[in-house]
Scaffold this active site. Sequence first.
Site, short mmCIF file in Angstrom:
data_model
loop_
_atom_site.label_atom_id
_atom_site.label_comp_id
_atom_site.label_asym_id
_atom_site.label_seq_id
_atom_site.Cartn_x
_atom_site.Cartn_y
_atom_site.Cartn_z
N HIS A 16 1.58 2.34 8.93
CA HIS A 16 1.41 2.21 7.48
C HIS A 16 1.04 0.75 7.25
CE1 HIS A 16 4.65 5.34 7.53
NE2 HIS A 16 4.08 5.79 6.44
N ASP A 27 4.04 -1.48 7.24
CA ASP A 27 4.81 -1.67 8.48
C ASP A 27 4.34 -2.92 9.20
OD1 ASP A 27 5.62 0.99 8.07
OD2 ASP A 27 4.08 1.75 9.43
C1 XLS Z 1 7.83 10.92 6.39
C2 XLS Z 1 6.53 11.08 7.02
C3 XLS Z 1 5.82 9.77 7.27
C4 XLS Z 1 4.37 10.03 7.51
C5 XLS Z 1 3.49 8.86 7.30
O1 XLS Z 1 8.68 11.80 6.39
O2 XLS Z 1 6.68 11.82 8.19
O3 XLS Z 1 6.42 9.10 8.32
O4 XLS Z 1 4.14 10.55 8.77
O5 XLS Z 1 3.56 8.37 6.02
#
Ligand code: XLS
Length: 437
Positions: free
Chosen positions: A101, A104
């Site tokens: 993300h 991140d």
């Molecule tokens: C959250 C999601 C997230 C997505 C990416 O539950 O799994 O991690 O994969 O935003």
Amino acid sequence: MKPAFAEISQIAYEGATSKNALAFKHYNPEEVVEGKTMKEHLRFAVVYWHTFRGTGSDPFGAGTMQRPWDDGSASVKNAQQRARVAFEFIRKLGAPYYCWHDRDVAPEGKSLKETNQKFDAVVKVLKAEQQRTGIKLLWGTTNAFSHPRFVHGASTSCNADVFAFAACQVKKAMEATLELGGEGYTFWGGREGYMTLLNTDMKREQEHLAKFLHLAVDYKKAIGFKGQFYIEPKPKEPTKHQYDSDAAACLNFLREYDLLPHFKLNIETNHATLAGHTMQHELETAGAAGALGSIDANTGDELLGWDTDQFPTNIYLTTYTMLSVLKYGGFKTGGVNFDAKVRRESFEPIDLFYAHIGGMDAFARGLKIAAAIRKDGRLAEFVKERYASWDGGIGAKIESGKVGFKELEAYMLKKGEAEPSTSGRQEYLENLINEFI
Ligand code: XLS
Ligand code: NI
Ligand code: NI
């Protein structure tokens, strides 16, 4: 830079008899299965968020993770240092891909402009590390759910300025994905849903979500990004209802708003189970619509009704997953992305290795078992036989549109009764699967 994992060397394949906990027993990247190497089939990816940003905090307690390379600050320098450690980890593990993300990899600044500058400074390091190691970006995504501005959602917020802000974030994250040669871009609607319908104009919110995705499709064309767009279904958490609740709901939404040609689905195991489905059900739903794109490989806990994002170690799960993936032609742009986190109690850096090695081995076994089941052919033959009445006679006439209700009535009046067909043989089939596990 001093290596963060100095005591760990490249994780190697040692075969099923190895007792080395830091070796693969089944994932042999160059081994060929159904005409492709395991590496090409599985396309493993490490996630930046859980693996490098996960603190181990939960609603009852603070973080527990020991990450000696991380000074805990929100400085760009720390973020860059962390990026180098991430690549040391991914390279030693031997995963060909990673995912992030925007938030991140780099901290948020005081303004959008400053945030974008900080992001650029870390993307530079990611690019250099990708070039140095050959590790590639499977997909990028935007975190438009953590910051308080997204309290009512992002593109589905009641506040148009929040929609605009989220658009800026996606624009920037898509540009970074393009810059890093990313093979896809994922939309997980973090808070795109509602907590109560009392304050929600659901139709308007869904139209805004569709508008947002259309703008993303337009911008994708404008910048020449050729990667695959994914929608990641999830039924709840953090909201009571998320609009992308499961694969079927996503497909319906995409069709209704003329978005289906531009998206595939990224199916996550724990989201499937939260939706009351099996992973296999979600994969089959996506696959049948030609929209199976990628998977977020994790698993929930049978006794905890939460997206616990555990590493997948269940061989039945990986076998059924790979049976569906192979059935629909394998991954093209997608892969097996470990959207999974080590337990709060597994706080040492080395646990990150154990977790990923276990997940990769579980998928390698799932792949080999699925290929063996397909080679054996009895399962597919059984299913084919079960529908044999459709391959000729009246069944073929119905399928090809040659008969209507009138003809069917004439047919059945003459025949008299529809005899029950053969047994479903669930137990026989479950035993058959066990022959290969
Ligand atoms: C959250 C999601 C997230 C997505 C990416 O539950 O799994 O991690 O994969 O935003
Ligand atoms: Ni996910
Ligand atoms: Ni999830």
